[in-house]
Scaffold this motif. Structure first.
Motif, mmCIF file in Angstrom:
data_model
loop_
_atom_site.group_PDB
_atom_site.id
_atom_site.type_symbol
_atom_site.label_atom_id
_atom_site.label_comp_id
_atom_site.label_asym_id
_atom_site.label_seq_id
_atom_site.Cartn_x
_atom_site.Cartn_y
_atom_site.Cartn_z
ATOM 1 N N LEU A 104 0.849 -1.177 0.000
ATOM 2 C CA LEU A 104 0.000 0.000 0.000
ATOM 3 C C LEU A 104 0.897 1.245 0.000
ATOM 4 O O LEU A 104 1.690 1.430 0.918
ATOM 5 N N PRO A 105 0.798 2.089 -1.036
ATOM 6 C CA PRO A 105 1.758 3.189 -1.203
ATOM 7 C C PRO A 105 1.651 4.264 -0.126
ATOM 8 O O PRO A 105 2.562 5.056 0.036
ATOM 9 N N TRP A 106 0.510 4.300 0.596
ATOM 10 C CA TRP A 106 0.361 5.353 1.607
ATOM 11 C C TRP A 106 0.872 4.908 2.977
ATOM 12 O O TRP A 106 0.805 5.667 3.928
ATOM 13 N N LEU A 107 1.360 3.672 3.068
ATOM 14 C CA LEU A 107 1.942 3.213 4.329
ATOM 15 C C LEU A 107 3.443 3.021 4.143
ATOM 16 O O LEU A 107 3.915 2.711 3.052
ATOM 17 N N LEU A 115 0.362 -3.691 9.337
ATOM 18 C CA LEU A 115 -1.057 -3.849 8.999
ATOM 19 C C LEU A 115 -1.423 -5.333 8.914
ATOM 20 O O LEU A 115 -2.457 -5.765 9.436
ATOM 21 N N ARG A 118 -1.487 -6.749 12.383
ATOM 22 C CA ARG A 118 -2.661 -6.311 13.140
ATOM 23 C C ARG A 118 -3.913 -7.080 12.729
ATOM 24 O O ARG A 118 -4.743 -7.428 13.567
ATOM 25 N N GLN A 151 7.249 4.032 -2.657
ATOM 26 C CA GLN A 151 7.749 4.687 -3.873
ATOM 27 C C GLN A 151 9.199 5.137 -3.740
ATOM 28 O O GLN A 151 9.826 5.475 -4.734
ATOM 29 N N THR B 195 -8.070 1.789 5.690
ATOM 30 C CA THR B 195 -6.683 1.551 5.285
ATOM 31 C C THR B 195 -6.518 1.358 3.781
ATOM 32 O O THR B 195 -5.426 1.531 3.271
ATOM 33 N N ILE B 196 -7.589 0.986 3.083
ATOM 34 C CA ILE B 196 -7.434 0.730 1.651
ATOM 35 C C ILE B 196 -8.343 1.602 0.799
ATOM 36 O O ILE B 196 -7.872 2.358 -0.054
ATOM 37 N N PRO B 199 -7.832 5.826 1.271
ATOM 38 C CA PRO B 199 -6.565 6.353 0.719
ATOM 39 C C PRO B 199 -6.438 6.111 -0.783
ATOM 40 O O PRO B 199 -5.878 6.932 -1.501
ATOM 41 N N SER B 200 -6.995 5.003 -1.250
ATOM 42 C CA SER B 200 -6.883 4.687 -2.672
ATOM 43 C C SER B 200 -7.766 5.606 -3.518
ATOM 44 O O SER B 200 -7.388 6.004 -4.624
ATOM 45 N N SER B 279 0.383 9.197 -3.406
ATOM 46 C CA SER B 279 0.112 8.388 -4.589
ATOM 47 C C SER B 279 1.272 7.445 -4.862
ATOM 48 O O SER B 279 2.329 7.528 -4.255
#
Lengths: 218, 281
Positions: A104-107, A115, A118, A151, B195-196, B199-200, B279
């Motif tokens: 997941l790019p935002w983590l 995650l 958890r 990224q 979480t998915i 944000p996506s 992104s």
């Protein structure tokens, strides 16, 4: 295709009992031009702690087979048993390392691993989760990059995070779908080496897809 | 100084083009009988409007003007400076826009998650979103009776469509990879959402919000021109109708305000999105 087309090359390991077993598994897709058979009558037994590579040319149904073991799709005939229990849907006991990493790019790297921990072990505290996540990032040599977002990581590093994420939840079977396909040769060899090392240490059951014979017999 | 020097390659072309634009305008409209005033004439005509954006008419101010022998100028001034007019318009836009953001994201999430809801609402939305903003005004006035809530409703109905549609698409476009991760980890609905899914879909939602804020600002000027009262749109229309000598100059100053505020609103939503969204690229 049949069992003969699909060669399963078994790694050296003591076979105790069928830990994971595929029984006459078949998959037929309904298309507008009638049913299309992808897999037919596949039987395979994998013992606990074995490292099994599935090899075949592209389009022969390797990924279809793996998706059924993972539980993303259901076989149209036959059944798949893990420790005598029928596989019906995806679950963390059969954790997948995807070809395109699927982080997941935002983590951060740590966040991605945490995650997974958890969701599988909700009873753990935040600090316990992070400790386990950190241990697994260290295992794949990424302790320094723990707080970086995907990224900012190279392809090889992303796949390492993905492997750390998969191992961190102690799956019964680790499923890898052409995990090193998108990497350059040097990185690939390095990661193959590392994966074998982890497998020897942890004795986790591994099911890996590849289209390269070199990788299969590595 | 260092900052300016480093950004010189970006700043220079803008400075040159604006200067060229003003120069051409000045030359074309230089004649004293030109119906459109040239930049220099605007500056002298509308000096008070430009230099006193937060001017408010009152007896005290009137007396001060009278003392300076400028009663005539005082009489020609609007009741409030352009800063206040713009702020009044902004308050209306932000109220209507906030409602549309909440409703648009909410309904959009629902439409993106459920194919049944999507199929049911999509045709209605496709028809409603093609209605020009001003065409809603008679309906709003008939339903709400008062000018202020009608104007806010107009902003709401203008801004909601891009937010709603972009949110729905964003939810539908959650990559299969991420869905697979959620399935194999067996994330519950709550975890999946936070979480998915959110944000996506966030880049799409912010695209919708950015388009919507631009449309709202376009609509408020038009709505106020019809509604009257306070507001930058009303100012423009009232000034035109007042037929005072410096009217066109005042209107051009107001247009500059409208443009700058619109630009700031757009950049503001862009920046919020830029910092809120992580992104893959």
């Amino acid at each position: 295709m049949s069992t003969a087309d699909l060669q399963a090359i078994e790694g050296r390991s003591p076979v105790i009992e069928p830990f994971l077993s595929l029984k006459q598994v078949g998959k037929v897709y309904e298309t507008p031009r009638g049913p299309f058979t992808v897999l037919e009558d596949i039987s395979l037994e994998v013992g606990e702690g074995e490292f099994v590579c599935i090899i075949g040319h592209s389009g022969c149904g390797k990924s279809t087979l793996l998706n059924m073991v993972a539980g993303f799709t259901k076989p149209t005939s036959g059944e798949i048993l893990l420790q005598s229990k029928k596989v019906t849907r995806p679950g963390p006991d059969r954790m997948v390392v995807f070809q395109n990493y699927s982080l997941l790019p935002w983590l951060t790297a740590l966040g991605n691993v945490a995650l997974a921990i958890r969701s599988v072990y909700p009873e753990l505290s935040r600090s316990e989760r992070h400790k386990i996540a950190m241990e697994h990032l260290e295992l794949v040599g990424l302790a320094d990059a723990a707080h970086k977002k995907p990224q900012r990581l190279s392809g090889g590093m992303r796949q390492r995070v993905s492997i750390a994420r998969a191992l961190s939840i102690r799956p019964q079977v680790l499923i890898l779908d052409e995990p090193f396909g998108a990497l350059d040769v040097l990185t690939r060899e390095e990661l193959q080496e590392e994966l074998l090392h982890i497998w020897r240490e942890h004795r986790v059951t591994v099911l890996m897809i590849t289209h390269e014979i070199d990788e299969a017999i590595f | 100084m260092g900052l300016i020097q480093r950004n010189l390659p970006q700043i220079m072309p803008v400075v040159i083009s604006i200067t060229a634009f003003l120069l051409v305008w000045q030359v074309i409209c230089a004649s004293p009988v030109s119906p459109i005033p040239a930049p220099l004439r605007i500056v002298s005509d509308s000096q008070l409007l430009i230099t006193r954006p937060f001017f408010v008419k009152s007896d005290g101010v009137k007396a001060a003007f009278a003392q300076a022998g400028k009663s005539e100028i005082y009489d020609q001034m609007p009741n409030q400076g352009l800063g206040w007019q713009v702020l009044t318009s902004l308050r209306r836009v932000l109220t209507g826009y906030s409602f549309s953001a909440i409703a648009g994201v909410g309904i959009g999430l629902l439409m993106g998650s459920s194919l049944v809801v999507y199929r049911g609402l999509d045709p209605i939305i496709q028809v409603m979103r093609t209605v020009p903003p001003l065409a809603w005004l008679p309906i709003a006035l008939a339903g709400l009776k008062q000018a202020e809530p009608s104007t806010i409703f107009l902003i709401f109905i203008t801004a909601i469509w891009p937010i709603l549609i972009n949110t729905a698409v964003g939810v539908q476009q959650v990559p299969q990879d991420y869905r697979n991760v959620a399935r194999v980890l067996r994330l519950n609905r709550f975890e999946y959402f936070w979480t998915i899914l959110l944000p996506s879909a966030a880049p799409y939602i912010f695209t919708g919000l950015r388009i919507a804020v631009g449309l709202s600002w376009l609509a408020i000027v038009a709505a106020e021109m019809i509604q009257g009262g306070v507001g930058i749109g009303s100012f423009i229309w009232d000034t035109y109708n007042s037929a005072r000598e410096t009217g066109i100059s005042d209107i051009i100053v107001a247009l500059v305000y409208v443009g700058i505020v619109g630009l700031v609103l757009d950049k503001l939503v862009y920046l919020i999105g830029h910092f809120a969204v992580q992104s893959d690229k």
